[in-house]
Design a protein around this motif. Structure first.
Motif, PDB file in Angstrom:
ATOM      1  N   ALA A 145      -3.744  -3.017  13.500  1.00 44.19           N
ATOM      2  CA  ALA A 145      -4.570  -4.167  13.111  1.00 44.19           C
ATOM      3  C   ALA A 145      -3.650  -5.366  12.939  1.00 44.19           C
ATOM      4  O   ALA A 145      -2.790  -5.377  12.059  1.00 44.19           O
ATOM      5  CB  ALA A 145      -5.330  -3.878  11.820  1.00 44.19           C
ATOM      6  N   GLN A 146      -3.816  -6.370  13.796  1.00 45.13           N
ATOM      7  CA  GLN A 146      -2.927  -7.535  13.788  1.00 45.13           C
ATOM      8  C   GLN A 146      -3.606  -8.718  13.115  1.00 45.13           C
ATOM      9  O   GLN A 146      -4.683  -9.137  13.534  1.00 45.13           O
ATOM     10  CB  GLN A 146      -2.527  -7.902  15.215  1.00 45.13           C
ATOM     11  CG  GLN A 146      -1.620  -9.124  15.299  1.00 45.13           C
ATOM     12  CD  GLN A 146      -1.196  -9.409  16.714  1.00 45.13           C
ATOM     13  OE1 GLN A 146      -0.589  -8.569  17.369  1.00 45.13           O
ATOM     14  NE2 GLN A 146      -1.531 -10.591  17.205  1.00 45.13           N
ATOM     15  N   PHE A 147      -2.949  -9.262  12.095  1.00 47.64           N
ATOM     16  CA  PHE A 147      -3.443 -10.435  11.383  1.00 47.64           C
ATOM     17  C   PHE A 147      -2.640 -11.641  11.868  1.00 47.64           C
ATOM     18  O   PHE A 147      -1.420 -11.708  11.655  1.00 47.64           O
ATOM     19  CB  PHE A 147      -3.279 -10.258   9.869  1.00 47.64           C
ATOM     20  CG  PHE A 147      -4.171  -9.192   9.279  1.00 47.64           C
ATOM     21  CD1 PHE A 147      -5.314  -9.536   8.563  1.00 47.64           C
ATOM     22  CD2 PHE A 147      -3.868  -7.849   9.439  1.00 47.64           C
ATOM     23  CE1 PHE A 147      -6.135  -8.553   8.027  1.00 47.64           C
ATOM     24  CE2 PHE A 147      -4.680  -6.855   8.909  1.00 47.64           C
ATOM     25  CZ  PHE A 147      -5.824  -7.215   8.198  1.00 47.64           C
ATOM     26  N   ASP A 148      -3.302 -12.575  12.540  1.00 52.40           N
ATOM     27  CA  ASP A 148      -2.648 -13.785  13.045  1.00 52.40           C
ATOM     28  C   ASP A 148      -2.682 -14.858  11.972  1.00 52.40           C
ATOM     29  O   ASP A 148      -3.756 -15.184  11.438  1.00 52.40           O
ATOM     30  CB  ASP A 148      -3.361 -14.294  14.297  1.00 52.40           C
ATOM     31  CG  ASP A 148      -3.270 -13.299  15.452  1.00 52.40           C
ATOM     32  OD1 ASP A 148      -2.406 -12.406  15.394  1.00 52.40           O
ATOM     33  OD2 ASP A 148      -4.061 -13.422  16.399  1.00 52.40           O
ATOM     34  N   VAL A 149      -1.507 -15.422  11.665  1.00 54.58           N
ATOM     35  CA  VAL A 149      -1.408 -16.406  10.581  1.00 54.58           C
ATOM     36  C   VAL A 149      -0.781 -17.692  11.089  1.00 54.58           C
ATOM     37  O   VAL A 149      -0.048 -17.706  12.080  1.00 54.58           O
ATOM     38  CB  VAL A 149      -0.579 -15.850   9.399  1.00 54.58           C
ATOM     39  CG1 VAL A 149      -1.229 -14.595   8.829  1.00 54.58           C
ATOM     40  CG2 VAL A 149       0.860 -15.555   9.828  1.00 54.58           C
ATOM     41  N   GLN A 150      -1.067 -18.775  10.377  1.00 52.57           N
ATOM     42  CA  GLN A 150      -0.421 -20.050  10.687  1.00 52.57           C
ATOM     43  C   GLN A 150       1.046 -20.021  10.293  1.00 52.57           C
ATOM     44  O   GLN A 150       1.900 -20.594  10.963  1.00 52.57           O
ATOM     45  CB  GLN A 150      -1.134 -21.187   9.960  1.00 52.57           C
ATOM     46  CG  GLN A 150      -2.566 -21.409  10.411  1.00 52.57           C
ATOM     47  CD  GLN A 150      -3.159 -22.655   9.785  1.00 52.57           C
ATOM     48  OE1 GLN A 150      -2.743 -23.775  10.098  1.00 52.57           O
ATOM     49  NE2 GLN A 150      -4.122 -22.484   8.897  1.00 52.57           N
ATOM     50  N   ARG A 151       1.354 -19.361   9.177  1.00 54.14           N
ATOM     51  CA  ARG A 151       2.731 -19.262   8.714  1.00 54.14           C
ATOM     52  C   ARG A 151       2.882 -17.970   7.920  1.00 54.14           C
ATOM     53  O   ARG A 151       1.945 -17.514   7.262  1.00 54.14           O
ATOM     54  CB  ARG A 151       3.095 -20.461   7.836  1.00 54.14           C
ATOM     55  CG  ARG A 151       2.211 -20.597   6.618  1.00 54.14           C
ATOM     56  CD  ARG A 151       2.373 -21.941   5.927  1.00 54.14           C
ATOM     57  NE  ARG A 151       1.551 -22.025   4.727  1.00 54.14           N
ATOM     58  CZ  ARG A 151       0.240 -22.242   4.725  1.00 54.14           C
ATOM     59  NH1 ARG A 151      -0.405 -22.407   5.865  1.00 54.14           N
ATOM     60  NH2 ARG A 151      -0.420 -22.299   3.586  1.00 54.14           N
ATOM     61  N   LYS A 152       4.054 -17.387   8.001  1.00 55.25           N
ATOM     62  CA  LYS A 152       4.349 -16.187   7.228  1.00 55.25           C
ATOM     63  C   LYS A 152       4.868 -16.599   5.854  1.00 55.25           C
ATOM     64  O   LYS A 152       5.871 -17.314   5.749  1.00 55.25           O
ATOM     65  CB  LYS A 152       5.373 -15.316   7.947  1.00 55.25           C
ATOM     66  CG  LYS A 152       4.817 -14.581   9.163  1.00 55.25           C
ATOM     67  CD  LYS A 152       5.805 -13.555   9.671  1.00 55.25           C
ATOM     68  CE  LYS A 152       5.220 -12.718  10.797  1.00 55.25           C
ATOM     69  NZ  LYS A 152       6.157 -11.679  11.272  1.00 55.25           N
ATOM     70  N   VAL A 172      -0.629  -0.338   5.599  1.00 61.15           N
ATOM     71  CA  VAL A 172      -1.727   0.465   6.137  1.00 61.15           C
ATOM     72  C   VAL A 172      -3.010   0.013   5.463  1.00 61.15           C
ATOM     73  O   VAL A 172      -3.091  -0.035   4.241  1.00 61.15           O
ATOM     74  CB  VAL A 172      -1.514   1.976   5.897  1.00 61.15           C
ATOM     75  CG1 VAL A 172      -2.745   2.761   6.372  1.00 61.15           C
ATOM     76  CG2 VAL A 172      -0.263   2.468   6.619  1.00 61.15           C
ATOM     77  N   GLU A 173      -3.990  -0.356   6.255  1.00 63.13           N
ATOM     78  CA  GLU A 173      -5.292  -0.766   5.728  1.00 63.13           C
ATOM     79  C   GLU A 173      -6.298   0.352   5.978  1.00 63.13           C
ATOM     80  O   GLU A 173      -6.348   0.925   7.078  1.00 63.13           O
ATOM     81  CB  GLU A 173      -5.774  -2.055   6.399  1.00 63.13           C
ATOM     82  CG  GLU A 173      -4.980  -3.297   6.046  1.00 63.13           C
ATOM     83  CD  GLU A 173      -5.398  -3.914   4.713  1.00 63.13           C
ATOM     84  OE1 GLU A 173      -6.477  -3.535   4.205  1.00 63.13           O
ATOM     85  OE2 GLU A 173      -4.653  -4.764   4.200  1.00 63.13           O
ATOM     86  N   SER A 174      -7.087   0.660   4.971  1.00 64.67           N
ATOM     87  CA  SER A 174      -8.135   1.668   5.096  1.00 64.67           C
ATOM     88  C   SER A 174      -9.488   0.982   5.175  1.00 64.67           C
ATOM     89  O   SER A 174      -9.763   0.047   4.414  1.00 64.67           O
ATOM     90  CB  SER A 174      -8.106   2.623   3.901  1.00 64.67           C
ATOM     91  OG  SER A 174      -6.899   3.355   3.877  1.00 64.67           O
ATOM     92  N   VAL A 175     -10.293   1.436   6.095  1.00 68.83           N
ATOM     93  CA  VAL A 175     -11.618   0.847   6.310  1.00 68.83           C
ATOM     94  C   VAL A 175     -12.652   1.972   6.301  1.00 68.83           C
ATOM     95  O   VAL A 175     -12.503   2.981   7.000  1.00 68.83           O
ATOM     96  CB  VAL A 175     -11.690   0.087   7.644  1.00 68.83           C
ATOM     97  CG1 VAL A 175     -13.084  -0.512   7.842  1.00 68.83           C
ATOM     98  CG2 VAL A 175     -10.627  -0.994   7.706  1.00 68.83           C
TER      99      VAL A 175
END
Length: 350
Positions: free
Chosen positions: A61-68, A81-84
């Motif tokens: 699961a890729q989270f695209d951000v403006q800045r880290k 790890v994300e659980s859904v």
């Protein structure tokens, strides 16, 4: 409902990815809405320990951000790890799915060549198609059969090239010839007979022109060329999980690329929310220029000789990363729009 005792990774599907994206996107609102731009799915990472879970998915699961951001409260961080919790439509029970995550900095996505011109704007076409409304579908094995008037011919481009032309009359376009005969014209004229809504999509348009024009101009080497099948759902799902490399065919140029991310839906300024978007990155040195710069929209993405979709946008200002919409979405819409019994890709321009 309880989680069923099932071992191993869950199979991928477009529906499951769409629902996972929707759930993860809702979490974005609670965590860092102003910084996290979108959520997509990248191939599994090999630099991390595999998830020891009964239920996992073979994607990141890729989270695209403006800045880290270097420091965030734990409640706002993207967990490794994300659980859904997701409803399994077959068993009618809920599954607790675990996904590895990644956070990627991204830039501004902007709509971005034989060259297609309309007024002062231009884009690319790299795909020749034919279609018919007749049933049963006429056979094309010979040149004589290709001349059957029940078949119509044209090239594909993006819809956003023509977004500002709101007249009710048929829009005209000029397609640059691959070859000319003596003092013949430098372009082939055609009519835009179908185009997706902008914004909203799909970002595809069809420019109809005659078979003789395509043949004599070098845009179609063989009128009886067999049709090329676009990437299937199973092929796309395999690449979403494992990645792939391929070639971008543009305006007299080719560029190699590697798969990055798949978005079940992606919001792009001025283009709206589009379905089934593939993000890819150039394999070439940035010093070689801007492989996916303005005017390259409409070029075709190919992996292993299989057409994937048309480029629609890229990340400015470097234009090293770009986005294409899957033919699985755009060609199906176009076939329905034409009320065609068959719509076939017959040639890719190089």
């Amino acid at each position: 409902m309880t989680v069923p005792p099932q071992i191993g990774s869950e199979p991928l599907s477009f529906d499951r990815l769409r629902r996972l994206q929707a759930t993860l996107s809702r979490r974005v609102v609670q965590r860092d809405e102003d910084n996290i731009l979108q959520v997509g799915f990248a191939p599994q990472r090999t630099d991390r320990t595999a998830i020891h879970s009964q239920l996992s998915l073979p994607v990141t699961a890729q989270f695209d951000v403006q800045r880290k951001l270097q420091s965030l409260p734990s409640a706002r961080k993207v967990a490794p790890v994300e659980s859904v919790r997701l409803l399994d439509r077959k068993s009618r029970s809920y599954l607790q799915l675990d996904l590895q995550t990644d956070v990627q900095k991204t830039g501004r996505i902007v709509p971005t060549g034989v060259r297609v011109e309309s007024d002062e704007n231009y884009a690319t076409t790299s795909v020749v198609v034919r279609w018919t409304k007749v049933a049963p579908v006429p056979v094309i094995d010979t040149i004589e059969q290709a001349l059957d008037p029940r078949w119509r011919w044209g090239v594909l481009c993006v819809a956003h090239l023509f977004a500002q032309q709101l007249t009710t009359t048929t829009t005209q376009a000029r397609v640059e010839r691959k070859s000319t005969c003596g003092v013949g014209p430098e372009s082939v004229r055609g009519s835009i007979i179908a185009r997706g809504r902008v914004p909203g999509g799909p970002d595809i348009s069809l420019i109809e022109t005659g078979l003789d024009r395509l043949w004599l101009s070098g845009l179609l080497p063989r009128p009886n060329s067999p049709n090329l099948l676009p990437a299937s759902e199973s092929q796309l799902l395999d690449w979403i999980s494992k990645g792939t490399d391929g070639t971008f065919l543009g305006d007299g140029v080719t560029h190699t690329w590697r798969w990055q991310t798949f978005y079940p839906e992606l919001q792009i300024d001025s283009l709206g929310r589009l379905r089934h978007i593939v993000r890819y990155q150039s394999n070439e040195s940035p010093s070689n220029g801007y492989p996916f710069g303005p005017g390259s929209s409409g070029g075709v993405l190919v992996a292993g000789g299989i057409p994937i979709g048309l480029q629609i946008a890229a990340i400015s200002p470097d234009f090293q990363e770009a986005f294409a919409q899957s033919f699985g979405v755009s060609l199906q819409w176009l076939r329905n729009r034409l009320r065609a019994t068959a719509l076939q890709i017959v040639h890719l321009l190089i």
